[in-house]
Design an enzyme around this catalytic site. Sequence first.
Site, short mmCIF file in Angstrom:
data_model
loop_
_atom_site.label_atom_id
_atom_site.label_comp_id
_atom_site.label_asym_id
_atom_site.label_seq_id
_atom_site.Cartn_x
_atom_site.Cartn_y
_atom_site.Cartn_z
N SER A 1 3.43 3.85 13.45
CA SER A 1 2.01 3.57 13.18
C SER A 1 1.91 2.17 12.59
O SER A 1 2.33 1.94 11.45
CB SER A 1 1.44 4.60 12.20
OG SER A 1 1.47 5.90 12.77
N LYS B 1 -4.90 6.24 16.05
CA LYS B 1 -4.10 6.75 14.93
C LYS B 1 -4.72 6.34 13.60
O LYS B 1 -4.74 7.12 12.65
CB LYS B 1 -2.67 6.25 15.03
CG LYS B 1 -1.77 6.67 13.86
CD LYS B 1 -1.67 8.19 13.71
CE LYS B 1 -0.87 8.61 12.48
NZ LYS B 1 0.56 8.31 12.58
N LYS C 1 -0.14 3.03 3.48
CA LYS C 1 0.04 1.94 4.43
C LYS C 1 -0.95 2.06 5.58
O LYS C 1 -1.59 1.09 6.00
CB LYS C 1 1.48 1.93 4.92
CG LYS C 1 1.81 0.89 6.00
CD LYS C 1 1.71 1.45 7.41
CE LYS C 1 2.72 2.57 7.66
NZ LYS C 1 2.65 3.04 9.07
#
Length: 294
Positions: free
Chosen positions: A96, A171, A239
């Site tokens: 990701s 995502k 993150k």
Amino acid sequence: MTTVGFIGLGTMGSPMAVNMQHAGYDVRGFNRTPEKAKALVEAGGTACGSIAEAVRGAKFVCLMVPDTPDVEQVLRGEGGVFENAAPGTLIIDFSSIRPDVSRQLANEAEELGLRMVDAPVSGGEAGAKHGVLSVMVGGRSEDFDAARDLLCTVGSTVVHVGPNGSGQTVKAANQLVVGGTIQLVAEAIVFLEAHGVDIESALEVLGGGLAGSRVLEQKRQNMVDRNFEPGFRLELHQKDMGIVTAAAWEAGVVTPLGSTVAQLMAAAVANGLGQYDHSVLLKGVERLSGRYKD
């Protein structure tokens, strides 16, 4: 047997590589910590001593590493994928990362005669182990078609969502929804406990109504039991929330609730909770409510 090079055999990557091996692929894995290749070797795969060794001769090269700089290093770095993959190799990035960087890397791969799709996943460690991840794929339709069978060894929901970078964008949206829902579930549990309600009964009825969700289903017991063994580490979700807020700013979109959740995650990480499951956001609610117990 079709050869797959798999870079990154951590919490998610290891079971994904094992599932590929069990499905009949010849998986050659590399991880900076060699002992993490043990499960793949036990499944019949091969542990490699370098990225170059894992990549050479592979039809597919899969990446599952923590962050954008890690993907850039694995691909662009000395001894990396771009240096060692044969022309025509299809790179599948399960990591990701930032959508803009994903697009840049796909363009660079094409210039080198390589193909690339971004295929971030959702479903956590349990989903990876059982091969039922949700896989959101960005790239050319012909590359998606070429990768589909391999992707179906790790996911039960595999969807082509658009050109390169689109998988990473979807995502990011996924992590926005999941992060916000975890925070609200945590607040609901602390609220219910403060009123002395039978928590199991309350969560059962909430789960059967409009408040029900996969997040509530999968994370409620972690919170009730205060068991925060990582299925997905909070520091990684933080993150991802950074990716969301940056991409939203670039598009001129406001995410006020998402930005608040990102700050709450940052606070929890700053308080030493980054290595725990993201359901540990419950502790932040307890702290703010004066109900925290170490």
